[in-house]
Design a protein around this motif. Structure first.
Motif, PDB file in Angstrom:
ATOM      1  N   ILE A   1       0.856  -1.195   0.000  1.00 59.98           N
ATOM      2  CA  ILE A   1       0.000   0.000   0.000  1.00 59.98           C
ATOM      3  C   ILE A   1       0.892   1.245   0.000  1.00 59.98           C
ATOM      4  O   ILE A   1       0.561   2.270  -0.558  1.00 59.98           O
ATOM      5  N   LEU A   2       2.068   1.108   0.653  1.00 58.53           N
ATOM      6  CA  LEU A   2       2.999   2.241   0.741  1.00 58.53           C
ATOM      7  C   LEU A   2       3.853   2.258  -0.526  1.00 58.53           C
ATOM      8  O   LEU A   2       4.885   1.624  -0.605  1.00 58.53           O
ATOM      9  N   ARG A   3       3.351   2.992  -1.554  1.00 59.75           N
ATOM     10  CA  ARG A   3       3.959   2.852  -2.885  1.00 59.75           C
ATOM     11  C   ARG A   3       5.065   3.852  -3.163  1.00 59.75           C
ATOM     12  O   ARG A   3       5.981   3.589  -3.909  1.00 59.75           O
TER      13      ARG A   3
ATOM     14  N   ALA B   1       3.439  10.322   4.552  1.00 63.51           N
ATOM     15  CA  ALA B   1       2.131  10.512   5.183  1.00 63.51           C
ATOM     16  C   ALA B   1       1.920   9.449   6.248  1.00 63.51           C
ATOM     17  O   ALA B   1       1.498   9.747   7.372  1.00 63.51           O
ATOM     18  N   TYR B   2       2.226   8.182   5.904  1.00 60.67           N
ATOM     19  CA  TYR B   2       2.057   7.097   6.874  1.00 60.67           C
ATOM     20  C   TYR B   2       2.895   7.377   8.124  1.00 60.67           C
ATOM     21  O   TYR B   2       2.410   7.301   9.256  1.00 60.67           O
ATOM     22  N   ALA B   3       4.161   7.712   7.876  1.00 56.28           N
ATOM     23  CA  ALA B   3       5.078   7.898   9.002  1.00 56.28           C
ATOM     24  C   ALA B   3       4.612   9.043   9.894  1.00 56.28           C
ATOM     25  O   ALA B   3       4.501   8.898  11.119  1.00 56.28           O
TER      26      ALA B   3
ATOM     27  N   ALA C   1       1.526   7.002  16.825  1.00 51.94           N
ATOM     28  CA  ALA C   1       0.575   6.126  17.519  1.00 51.94           C
ATOM     29  C   ALA C   1       1.103   4.700  17.606  1.00 51.94           C
ATOM     30  O   ALA C   1       1.013   4.064  18.672  1.00 51.94           O
ATOM     31  N   THR C   2       1.690   4.182  16.518  1.00 52.60           N
ATOM     32  CA  THR C   2       2.184   2.805  16.599  1.00 52.60           C
ATOM     33  C   THR C   2       3.380   2.760  17.560  1.00 52.60           C
ATOM     34  O   THR C   2       3.531   1.809  18.324  1.00 52.60           O
ATOM     35  N   PHE C   3       4.181   3.817  17.565  1.00 55.57           N
ATOM     36  CA  PHE C   3       5.290   3.872  18.531  1.00 55.57           C
ATOM     37  C   PHE C   3       4.747   3.752  19.958  1.00 55.57           C
ATOM     38  O   PHE C   3       5.238   2.943  20.756  1.00 55.57           O
TER      39      PHE C   3
ATOM     40  N   GLY D   1       8.077  -4.252   9.284  1.00 53.47           N
ATOM     41  CA  GLY D   1       8.469  -3.113  10.132  1.00 53.47           C
ATOM     42  C   GLY D   1       8.219  -1.758   9.507  1.00 53.47           C
ATOM     43  O   GLY D   1       8.219  -0.744  10.202  1.00 53.47           O
ATOM     44  N   GLY D   2       8.020  -1.724   8.187  1.00 53.51           N
ATOM     45  CA  GLY D   2       7.719  -0.449   7.524  1.00 53.51           C
ATOM     46  C   GLY D   2       8.765   0.596   7.837  1.00 53.51           C
ATOM     47  O   GLY D   2       9.963   0.396   7.616  1.00 53.51           O
ATOM     48  N   THR D   3       8.317   1.715   8.379  1.00 54.45           N
ATOM     49  CA  THR D   3       9.236   2.818   8.660  1.00 54.45           C
ATOM     50  C   THR D   3       9.896   2.681  10.035  1.00 54.45           C
ATOM     51  O   THR D   3      10.585   3.585  10.487  1.00 54.45           O
TER      52      THR D   3
ATOM     53  N   TRP E   1       8.152  -5.616   2.625  1.00 54.10           N
ATOM     54  CA  TRP E   1       8.198  -5.748   1.159  1.00 54.10           C
ATOM     55  C   TRP E   1       8.139  -4.386   0.463  1.00 54.10           C
ATOM     56  O   TRP E   1       8.251  -4.318  -0.754  1.00 54.10           O
ATOM     57  N   ALA E   2       7.918  -3.305   1.211  1.00 57.45           N
ATOM     58  CA  ALA E   2       7.774  -1.981   0.597  1.00 57.45           C
ATOM     59  C   ALA E   2       9.088  -1.207   0.706  1.00 57.45           C
ATOM     60  O   ALA E   2       9.429  -0.668   1.768  1.00 57.45           O
ATOM     61  N   GLU E   3       9.800  -1.142  -0.410  1.00 60.36           N
ATOM     62  CA  GLU E   3      11.105  -0.468  -0.420  1.00 60.36           C
ATOM     63  C   GLU E   3      10.998   1.013   0.017  1.00 60.36           C
ATOM     64  O   GLU E   3      11.833   1.475   0.801  1.00 60.36           O
TER      65      GLU E   3
ATOM     66  N   ALA F   1      11.707  -8.084   2.283  1.00 64.43           N
ATOM     67  CA  ALA F   1      11.305  -9.479   2.468  1.00 64.43           C
ATOM     68  C   ALA F   1       9.799  -9.556   2.353  1.00 64.43           C
ATOM     69  O   ALA F   1       9.087  -8.638   2.766  1.00 64.43           O
ATOM     70  N   ARG F   2       9.329 -10.639   1.764  1.00 64.01           N
ATOM     71  CA  ARG F   2       7.892 -10.839   1.613  1.00 64.01           C
ATOM     72  C   ARG F   2       7.440 -11.864   2.644  1.00 64.01           C
ATOM     73  O   ARG F   2       8.037 -12.938   2.762  1.00 64.01           O
ATOM     74  N   ILE F   3       6.412 -11.520   3.392  1.00 60.44           N
ATOM     75  CA  ILE F   3       5.864 -12.470   4.364  1.00 60.44           C
ATOM     76  C   ILE F   3       5.007 -13.475   3.602  1.00 60.44           C
ATOM     77  O   ILE F   3       4.119 -13.092   2.838  1.00 60.44           O
ATOM     78  N   GLY F   4       5.302 -14.757   3.796  1.00 57.43           N
ATOM     79  CA  GLY F   4       4.558 -15.811   3.110  1.00 57.43           C
ATOM     80  C   GLY F   4       5.086 -17.141   3.596  1.00 57.43           C
ATOM     81  O   GLY F   4       5.890 -17.204   4.544  1.00 57.43           O
TER      82      GLY F   4
ATOM     83  N   VAL G   1       6.009  -7.637  15.670  1.00 64.30           N
ATOM     84  CA  VAL G   1       5.105  -7.648  14.506  1.00 64.30           C
ATOM     85  C   VAL G   1       4.015  -6.636  14.843  1.00 64.30           C
ATOM     86  O   VAL G   1       3.101  -6.929  15.614  1.00 64.30           O
ATOM     87  N   SER G   2       4.147  -5.413  14.329  1.00 65.52           N
ATOM     88  CA  SER G   2       3.199  -4.402  14.797  1.00 65.52           C
ATOM     89  C   SER G   2       2.335  -3.896  13.656  1.00 65.52           C
ATOM     90  O   SER G   2       2.837  -3.428  12.636  1.00 65.52           O
ATOM     91  N   TYR G   3       1.028  -4.052  13.839  1.00 68.59           N
ATOM     92  CA  TYR G   3       0.022  -3.612  12.863  1.00 68.59           C
ATOM     93  C   TYR G   3       0.264  -4.229  11.482  1.00 68.59           C
ATOM     94  O   TYR G   3       0.149  -3.542  10.466  1.00 68.59           O
TER      95      TYR G   3
ATOM     96  N   ASN H   1      -3.095  -7.636  10.245  1.00 65.56           N
ATOM     97  CA  ASN H   1      -4.264  -7.065   9.570  1.00 65.56           C
ATOM     98  C   ASN H   1      -4.148  -7.067   8.047  1.00 65.56           C
ATOM     99  O   ASN H   1      -5.141  -7.126   7.339  1.00 65.56           O
ATOM    100  N   GLU H   2      -2.898  -7.008   7.558  1.00 65.07           N
ATOM    101  CA  GLU H   2      -2.699  -6.896   6.108  1.00 65.07           C
ATOM    102  C   GLU H   2      -2.460  -8.245   5.455  1.00 65.07           C
ATOM    103  O   GLU H   2      -2.195  -8.312   4.260  1.00 65.07           O
ATOM    104  N   LEU H   3      -2.518  -9.317   6.255  1.00 67.43           N
ATOM    105  CA  LEU H   3      -2.141 -10.632   5.722  1.00 67.43           C
ATOM    106  C   LEU H   3      -3.324 -11.581   5.643  1.00 67.43           C
ATOM    107  O   LEU H   3      -4.222 -11.540   6.500  1.00 67.43           O
ATOM    108  N   ALA H   4      -3.282 -12.474   4.639  1.00 69.05           N
ATOM    109  CA  ALA H   4      -4.261 -13.556   4.566  1.00 69.05           C
ATOM    110  C   ALA H   4      -3.949 -14.557   5.683  1.00 69.05           C
ATOM    111  O   ALA H   4      -2.828 -14.584   6.217  1.00 69.05           O
TER     112      ALA H   4
END
Ligand SMILES: C[S@@+](CC[C@H](N)C(=O)[O-])C[C@H]1O[C@@H](n2cnc3c(N)ncnc32)[C@H](O)[C@@H]1O
Length: 325
Positions: free
Chosen positions: A42-44, A51-53, A59-61, A88-90, A112-114, A138-141, A154-156, A159-162
């Motif tokens: 989603i973070l393209r 914006a996400y950061a 809040a996630t911190f 871990g995103g940002t 997975w989002a560079e 790395a891709r979670i799978g 593993v924070s937030y 929710n984004e995973l099957a």
């Protein structure tokens, strides 16, 4: 919040047009409301990630920091020597780990989002404890493998995973880490994902250190309620810009579990709702060691315990305890 993090986030927005940032935040909020697993990041781009950061990292911190502090109280002499933040995103969780256990350690952030990793690395330059952190794609799978580490966060992310990827992630974390801390939004769905992970970690031989006082099944009957906590977050000017209003703070609701192979000493009981202060008495809703939920009333007649009850907050151990002593 941690001052260097606040400053670094404020600087991020310098130079980005406010309308672009507001539009990116609106898009992210819509995406996250969708509540569905995605097949691509989603973070393209940098605007999305900035914006996400700026919007979500404070809040996630705070949520992850609260969860880690509750866990740290159960293992007072322990400090992680290595940390892997998956999805871990940002890097909000890496900041929360260094706020809980200051000092340097081996840190790896996987996502997975560079663009998220790139921005995380940039912000982390303001934190000396993160100067050697590795930011890796790395891709979670099903094929996810993690190197052995003291701590996985593993924070937030769940929710984004099957479902199959959530299971693969928890199994990989259980195989690699001595302690796994999972944080999700404090919603019924977030709680359900935490419980799913908690059950899996217990089956893998972990003990639950926090928030639960025990590793038996959660006493909440499915669908009747959800265990969650609240962390206070100072609002930034971006928050005011996007949401309007003038409140100086908002409360981030989160669900979490900290599972460990360490000899942790969980709290005797935990306050699972905001305490209700009445004249001469405090009502505390507790999750207790005996695998049950109970409301207790602490009155002036209880002396020091009453004083402690007046100071008790949602999420605290009860009664206050000191595993170090
Ligand atoms: C809501 S963000 C949370 C980021 C960070 N953990 C935090 O607490 O601020 C979710 C993160 O999970 C990552 N993610 C989602 N699905 C993924 C997948 N299949 N593989 C790797 N990363 C993934 C996203 O790129 C994003 O950085």
């Amino acid at each position: 919040m941690n001052d260097p993090l606040r400053t670094a986030l404020a600087e991020l927005l310098d130079g980005l047009p406010p309308t672009e940032v507001t539009a990116a935040v609106d898009r992210l909020i819509a995406n996250y409301r969708g509540d569905t697993p995605t097949h691509a990041p989603i973070l393209r781009d940098r605007a999305d990630v900035a914006a996400y950061a700026a919007y979500r990292m404070p809040a996630t911190f705070e949520a992850v920091h609260s969860a880690l502090e509750a866990f740290a109280a159960t293992v007072p002499d322990w400090t992680p020597g290595s940390h892997v933040d998956v999805g871990g995103g940002t890097g909000a969780a890496t900041w929360a780990v260094t706020a809980t256990w200051p000092g340097e350690r081996s840190v790896t952030v996987l996502d997975w989002a560079e663009p998220a990793l790139a921005l995380g690395r940039e912000i982390a330059a303001a934190n000396p404890a993160l100067k050697d952190a590795r930011w890796q794609r790395a891709r979670i799978g099903g094929d996810l493998t993690l190197d052995a580490t003291d701590l996985v966060t593993v924070s937030y992310v769940l929710n984004e995973l099957a479902e199959t990827d959530r299971a693969a992630l928890v199994d990989a974390a259980a195989g690699a880490a001595r302690t796994v801390v999972i944080v999700e939004a404090g919603t019924p769905a977030g709680y359900a994902r935490v419980i799913e992970a908690r059950d899996r970690l217990v089956r893998a031989g972990f003990r639950i250190a926090a928030p639960c006082p025990h590793s038996a099944a959660c006493p909440i009957a499915p669908g009747t309620d959800w265990c969650h906590f609240s962390a206070r977050v100072g609002r930034s000017s971006l928050h005011r810009q996007v949401k309007g209003g003038s409140l100086a703070y908002e409360d981030e609701k989160f669900s979490y579990v900290a599972a460990t192979r360490l000899p942790a000493e969980p709290a005797p009981a935990r306050v699972v709702r905001r305490p209700q202060l009445r004249k001469g008495q405090v009502l505390l809703d507790l999750c207790e060691t005996e695998e049950r939920l109970r409301r207790t009333t602490v009155t002036k007649r209880h002396g020091d315990l009453y004083k402690a009850a007046r100071d008790a907050e949602w999420g605290d151990a009860w009664p206050p305890y000191d595993p170090a002593s």
